[in-house]
Design a protein around this motif. Structure first.
Motif, PDB file in Angstrom:
ATOM      1  N   SER A   1       0.830  -1.208   0.000  1.00  0.00           N
ATOM      2  CA  SER A   1       0.000   0.000   0.000  1.00  0.00           C
ATOM      3  C   SER A   1       0.860   1.251   0.000  1.00  0.00           C
ATOM      4  O   SER A   1       0.540   2.238  -0.667  1.00  0.00           O
ATOM      5  CB  SER A   1      -0.904   0.029   1.229  1.00  0.00           C
ATOM      6  OG  SER A   1      -1.668  -1.137   1.280  1.00  0.00           O
TER       7      SER A   1
ATOM      8  N   ILE B   1      -0.342   2.934  -3.368  1.00  0.00           N
ATOM      9  CA  ILE B   1      -1.410   3.932  -3.247  1.00  0.00           C
ATOM     10  C   ILE B   1      -0.933   5.347  -3.595  1.00  0.00           C
ATOM     11  O   ILE B   1      -1.561   6.003  -4.423  1.00  0.00           O
ATOM     12  CB  ILE B   1      -2.076   3.844  -1.862  1.00  0.00           C
ATOM     13  CG1 ILE B   1      -2.799   2.498  -1.728  1.00  0.00           C
ATOM     14  CG2 ILE B   1      -3.084   4.984  -1.677  1.00  0.00           C
ATOM     15  CD1 ILE B   1      -3.367   2.225  -0.353  1.00  0.00           C
TER      16      ILE B   1
ATOM     17  N   ILE C   1      -8.786   1.522  -4.424  1.00  0.00           N
ATOM     18  CA  ILE C   1      -7.773   1.077  -3.459  1.00  0.00           C
ATOM     19  C   ILE C   1      -8.167  -0.284  -2.876  1.00  0.00           C
ATOM     20  O   ILE C   1      -7.343  -1.195  -2.776  1.00  0.00           O
ATOM     21  CB  ILE C   1      -7.602   2.126  -2.342  1.00  0.00           C
ATOM     22  CG1 ILE C   1      -6.944   3.384  -2.919  1.00  0.00           C
ATOM     23  CG2 ILE C   1      -6.784   1.565  -1.193  1.00  0.00           C
ATOM     24  CD1 ILE C   1      -6.881   4.536  -1.942  1.00  0.00           C
TER      25      ILE C   1
ATOM     26  N   LEU D   1      -6.263  -3.723  -3.002  1.00  0.00           N
ATOM     27  CA  LEU D   1      -5.913  -4.460  -1.783  1.00  0.00           C
ATOM     28  C   LEU D   1      -6.397  -5.904  -1.870  1.00  0.00           C
ATOM     29  O   LEU D   1      -5.689  -6.833  -1.464  1.00  0.00           O
ATOM     30  CB  LEU D   1      -6.527  -3.782  -0.555  1.00  0.00           C
ATOM     31  CG  LEU D   1      -5.859  -2.493  -0.092  1.00  0.00           C
ATOM     32  CD1 LEU D   1      -6.629  -1.874   1.062  1.00  0.00           C
ATOM     33  CD2 LEU D   1      -4.426  -2.778   0.337  1.00  0.00           C
TER      34      LEU D   1
END
Lengths: 270, 275, 306
Positions: free
Chosen positions: B74, B78, B192, B196
């Motif tokens: 992440s 991200i 996101i 994930l």
């Protein structure tokens, strides 16, 4: 069709004499790609009065006011030439910060566009908050005074934390006006502010426009001639990217100099 | 005419049959994972590390490993994804923006095991060790195009009137972009979560980066086990107690991944139906 | 002032540039580490059939074939089912219902591939595919593709093709379905007005119009199947030799990498595993590039993301 140059200068002189000029546009041309949409615009706008821009759709009136706060240049491939003098300073000069100009010349759009993810309160204060103002007391004062100026305070004082999108269309438009006023502009541009509203909401906005001129200079684009005659002190008639005629509203509607203007206001085209 | 009507019925039959063929595996997978996994899952299975003998004990180290690698991913995926997506959306009139968009689409199709090889040759070979860090970076690279594309799409979805309203208030472009991002946050969040979910379910790129381990998590520069690696190694071990633990781990993984996917659908409320 | 504007642009451009950089990195970094193997084996790396670590001979022809054949089997099965499913959802099902059912199918795409592999390994192959394949072998073994000298286990090329088909079906059907939704209703109405029956409308108007979308779904599904690793590794049997029979254990580039990376000791072995990855990268890049070109022309949004 164009005003004779000296006549125009004389006109300008007269008008500035009355109220004091705040914006002067000289030789303004604008393009979308290769499409030449504004052709050599010259006009002088007086402070503390309402100036209406009328004309058939596609005549360039929206583009024109979007050139006054440098919004036009944000469209890809859009280009501007010429001068727009705000208090004598050309806003297109090298080194002028467009964001500064946009704070001094606010704008209200055709369709009410409150930020949908913000509350009523945050909408009004968005301009201030996003430029770093943190003084809570000052913010609360601005909130109340702007909503009052926009005739909205009584209707929303209990709904300040609701989403801006939850208000009615007319309320949303007044919210947008309050939001524009919060950054303390000198000039307020309005791009057909009533075209998405019902007659009652329209009447309210018109009343508001008239009251705003005590503190602000208002330039309002409209395709509704009755509206122009109701709210505006001065009116400019645009056609095919040019200003055909610009005069006191009463004069322009009762006794237009140009045949084209007369044909437009009597509904022969447009 | 009768022939044509029969043809119509055949068509309907064929398409209903196709639908059944498509959903039967889904129900079969869920049924087997739940029925075989449920009996394995208990508190000690979730909170204990594997026993030294290799049989018994739990999958705590794998859960921690999955969490750590996805967290690293992440951190990589991200910020890059959101910034790149914002660039694609807010500078979409530029040619380079279209190039970046196209390349992101192509990256989406790179097999994940190839990403594993890339990270193996860049990170594992230069650090001389398999590691949680390498595994996390590999998953992060897989997240990048997913977050980029969903961010770009959901920001492009924000009406231009919002941008104009902000500019007209004299708000600077950097803040205008922030306003657009905050208006697109539902879509960005869905993207996101989607990334994930994908990262949590990946195994192949972890084989040659995180490697897997029997030991508890002991640092970013050490090999680490994840749920997916545990499932793979245990399922193929041929050792019945381990296989049944693999069912338990599969149930945990499926709950996480399907939970996230359902969350995406809930947040997006059907607007980003396909995300 | 203006500087601020520029910095924002530089900042975002720098992040965005990571994306083309990453694509270049795939080719450069993986290519660089493959060089040793390519230099040593030359063209025979792709055309030879031996993978023998003790003798340090590494060639991937059977794996390239395995990759293409298993993906082709997957497409052959998945394409008609995906089209049928998309027709069911877009033409026969009421809209509200179809969105719900469509979401359920798309949930299949969220199931991790290692779970598919495990289910295939422990359930689908032994209880379903093995009996079917045994039947095929008993009765159709005169066909070379289905021949086998000795007993079969079920862990083979055909089985992994079937499991791959299940795995790529959600993406294929959702791209098909989205392209069916783009078929203008005027076209459907025009066909009905000519007296066409429902099946004729679907065949001529809908499928005819959505040909490009179906083509894109084929490329995307193929691209997905080529690179799929875990499920294939768990089901294909991982045999290092080439076999004409679909019922014999086999290997794909992805499963080769998954199986061999751990045993790769020494420069040339490591380089060869990486070179297998490079080969897979190039094949999937070509397929995906083609898919994106078609999808871009169609301006579909989103469905390829699942």
């Amino acid at each position: 069709m164009m005003l004779v140059k000296e006549e125009q200068d004389k006109k300008k002189g007269e008008l500035s004499y009355l109220n004091g000029e705040i914006i002067r546009v000289e030789g303004l041309n604008a393009w979308y790609g290769k499409n030449h949409v504004l052709k050599d615009i010259n006009i002088s706008i007086n402070s503390n009065c309402v100036t209406a821009i009328i004309g058939p759709s596609g005549c360039g009136k929206s583009t024109f006011i979007r050139c006054l706060n440098r919004l036009h240049e944000l469209v890809p491939d859009a280009r501007v030439e010429g001068k727009v003098l705000l208090d004598g300073v050309n806003i297109y000069d090298e080194g002028i910060d467009p964001t500064e100009i946009r704070r001094r010349i606010g704008m209200v759009f055709q369709k009410p566009n409150p930020f949908p993810n913000m509350s009523v309160k945050d909408n009004v204060l968005a301009g201030l908050k996003f430029s770093g103002m943190k003084d809570r007391k000052k913010l609360d004062e601005v909130l109340r005074s702007c909503l009052e100026k926009a005739f909205l305070w009584d209707e929303v004082k209990d709904k300040l934390d609701l989403s801006g999108a939850s208000l009615s269309g007319g309320q949303q438009q007044r919210l947008c006006i309050a939001r524009a006023l919060a950054v303390e502009p000198e000039v307020l541009l309005m791009d057909e502010p009533c075209s998405a509203l019902d007659p009652t909401a329209t009447a309210k906005i018109e009343e508001l426009i008239i009251s705003l001129k005590r503190e602000y200079t208002v330039v309002v684009v409209t395709h509704n001639m009755q509206q122009a005659s109701r709210v505006a002190d001065y009116t400019a008639f645009m056609y095919l990217g040019k200003i055909i005629e610009y005069d006191k509203t009463t004069k322009l509607f009762e006794n237009p100099r140009e045949e084209l203007t007369e044909r437009y206001i009597t509904g022969k085209f447009g | 005419m009768i022939k044509r009507k029969i043809y119509d019925k055949l068509f309907l039959f064929f398409s209903v049959a196709a639908f059944l063929v498509a959903v039967v595996p889904l129900f079969s997978i869920i049924a087997y994972v739940v029925s075989n996994g449920l009996s394995v899952i208990n508190l000690s299975f979730l909170t204990e590390d594997p026993s030294a003998t290799g049989v018994g004990g739990g999958i705590a180290n794998s859960i921690v490993g999955s969490f750590v690698t996805v967290a690293i991913a992440s951190l990589v995926g991200i910020p890059i994804g959101i910034a790149a997506g914002a660039y694609i959306s807010e500078f979409r009139s530029e040619r380079y923006s279209r190039v970046v968009r196209f390349v992101s689409d192509v990256l989406l199709g790179v097999p994940s095991i190839v990403t594993g090889i890339l990270v193996y040759s860049l990170v594992v070979l230069s650090l001389h060790t398999f590691s949680a860090l390498a595994g996390g970076i590999a998953l992060g690279l897989i997240m990048v195009p997913i977050v980029t594309i969903t961010t770009a799409e959901s920001m492009a979805f924000v009406p231009n009137s919002i941008r104009e309203a902000a500019y007209a208030l004299g708000i600077r472009r950097i803040r205008v972009v922030a306003i657009v991002i905050s208006n697109a946050k539902g879509g960005i969040l869905s993207g996101i979560l989607l990334a994930l979910a994908r990262a949590s379910g990946e195994t192949a790129p972890l084989l040659m980066t995180a490697l897997g381990s029997q030991l508890p998590f002991s640092g970013l520069l050490k090999p680490v086990n994840t749920l997916t690696l545990f499932i793979f190694n245990s399922a193929t071990s041929g050792n019945p107690p381990l296989v049944s633990q693999a069912w338990g781990a599969s149930l945990v993984l499926l709950l996480i991944v399907l939970g996230i996917s359902l969350g995406v659908r809930f947040i997006a409320k059907g607007r980003y139906r396909y995300l | 002032m203006k500087l601020n504007e520029k910095y924002l642009k530089y900042f975002l451009t720098a992040f965005a540039s990571f994306i083309p950089f990453l694509l270049a990195l795939y080719f450069i970094a993986i290519g660089k580490d493959s060089l040793l193997a390519f230099q040593k084996f030359g063209i025979s790396f792709f055309l030879g059939s031996t993978w023998n670590p003790p003798r340090e001979i590494f060639q991937v022809f059977p794996e390239i074939m395995g990759t293409l054949v298993s993906s082709a089997i997957a497409l052959l099965i998945s394409l008609p089912v995906s089209i049928g499913l998309a027709i069911f959802l877009s033409e026969f099902c009421p809209r509200r219902f179809s969105d719900f059912l469509g979401s359920i199918v798309e949930l299949l795409a969220a199931v991790p591939s290692v779970v598919y592999g495990f289910w295939g390994l422990a359930v689908f192959v032994p209880y379903f595919l093995y009996p079917v394949e045994n039947f095929l072998k008993e009765n159709l073994s005169f066909i070379p593709l289905l021949s086998s000298n000795d007993g079969i286990t079920g862990y083979n090329m055909l089985s992994s093709g079937v499991v791959l088909a299940i795995m790529i079906m959600p993406i294929m059907s959702s791209v098909c379905r989205e392209s069916f939704l783009y078929v203008p209703s005027s076209l459907r109405e025009a066909a009905y007005a000519l007296g066409a029956t429902k099946s004729e409308v679907i065949r001529k108007a809908v499928i005819g119009y959505a040909k490009q979308g179906i083509a894109a779904s084929v490329f995307l599904g193929f691209g997905r199947a080529l690179g799929e690793t875990m499920a294939v590794t768990m089901i294909i049997g991982n045999a290092l030799q080439f076999s004409y029979s679909l019922l014999m254990p086999s290997q794909t580039l992805a499963s080769l990498i998954a199986n061999q990376y751990a045993e790769a000791i020494g420069e040339i072995a490591i380089s060869s595993v990486i070179a297998a990855g490079f080969t897979l990268l190039v094949i999937s890049f070509i397929i995906n590039f083609a898919a994106r070109i078609i999808l871009r022309r169609m301006r579909l949004r989103g469905s390829e993301l699942i």
